[in-house]
Design an enzyme around this catalytic site. Sequence first.
Site, PDB file in Angstrom:
ATOM      1  N   ALA A   1       0.709  -1.168  -0.023  1.00 55.82           N
ATOM      2  CA  ALA A   1       0.136  -0.149   0.054  1.00 55.82           C
ATOM      3  C   ALA A   1       0.359   1.298   0.090  1.00 55.82           C
ATOM      4  O   ALA A   1       1.672   0.766   0.131  1.00 55.82           O
ATOM      5  CB  ALA A   1      -0.804  -0.400   1.303  1.00 55.82           C
ATOM      6  N   ASP A   2       0.366   2.203  -0.228  1.00 57.67           N
ATOM      7  CA  ASP A   2       1.081   3.597  -0.211  1.00 57.67           C
ATOM      8  C   ASP A   2      -0.308   4.927  -0.546  1.00 57.67           C
ATOM      9  O   ASP A   2      -1.205   4.708  -0.655  1.00 57.67           O
ATOM     10  CB  ASP A   2       1.714   4.296  -1.690  1.00 57.67           C
ATOM     11  CG  ASP A   2       2.376   4.891  -1.559  1.00 57.67           C
ATOM     12  OD1 ASP A   2       3.365   4.685  -1.111  1.00 57.67           O
ATOM     13  OD2 ASP A   2       2.569   5.728  -1.615  1.00 57.67           O
ATOM     14  N   THR A   3       0.658   5.586   0.794  1.00 55.48           N
ATOM     15  CA  THR A   3      -0.678   6.421   1.307  1.00 55.48           C
ATOM     16  C   THR A   3       0.094   7.929   0.429  1.00 55.48           C
ATOM     17  O   THR A   3       1.034   8.761   0.952  1.00 55.48           O
ATOM     18  CB  THR A   3      -0.802   6.827   2.700  1.00 55.48           C
ATOM     19  OG1 THR A   3      -1.821   5.380   3.059  1.00 55.48           O
ATOM     20  CG2 THR A   3      -1.486   7.909   2.911  1.00 55.48           C
TER      21      THR A   3
END
Length: 209
Positions: free
Chosen positions: A78-80
Amino acid sequence: MSNPHPLVLASGSPRRIELLQQAGIEPDRILPADVDETPQRAEHPRSLAKRLAKEKAEKALASLRTESGHVPAYVLAADTVVAVGRRILPKAETLDDAAFCMQLLSGRSHRVYSGICLLTPDGKLRQKLVETRVRFRRLPRREIDSYVASGEWRGKAGGYAVQGLAGAFVVKLSGSYTNVVGLPLYETTVLLAGEGYDIHRRWPAEPVS
């Protein structure tokens, strides 16, 4: 039902690990995948979040495949990304980064995008993008200085953690709260379950009387 394939989390983020544990999911392995997070020219924040999540998952899988005894696994990454309009805020590493982020977010609405990528044991790639809108109240300079002095912002997208001190800055939040923390749990569990991962296998079970 037991999972024949392990779950590998391509992130060393304590927040993402804690969120998965909150949902009763314990990764079999933590395999952080560092990639260049520099946005491409004119890249939209949504596109950046999806691209980086995919690159992290693929890098972790490539690393797994070099190991002897490698078995097919679920690889989750995941990446935010935090953005005001199309302007992407940094992951704050310096005092100046943190002050810049707070000044930009003060009294404004912003969006938090999380890209999720799942590589399945049978070679499929599944992605989701989650968006949450957040509005901060106006922050006086003295409060910004106090927050920056706390150091809580370090390494965090947009320079804040909604579950920490900056939670008091939030006037309104529309969408997934866990997305802002670092991993949208609903979408992540649906993604895993949809690809055959037993998300309930570690849930405690009371004996049937």
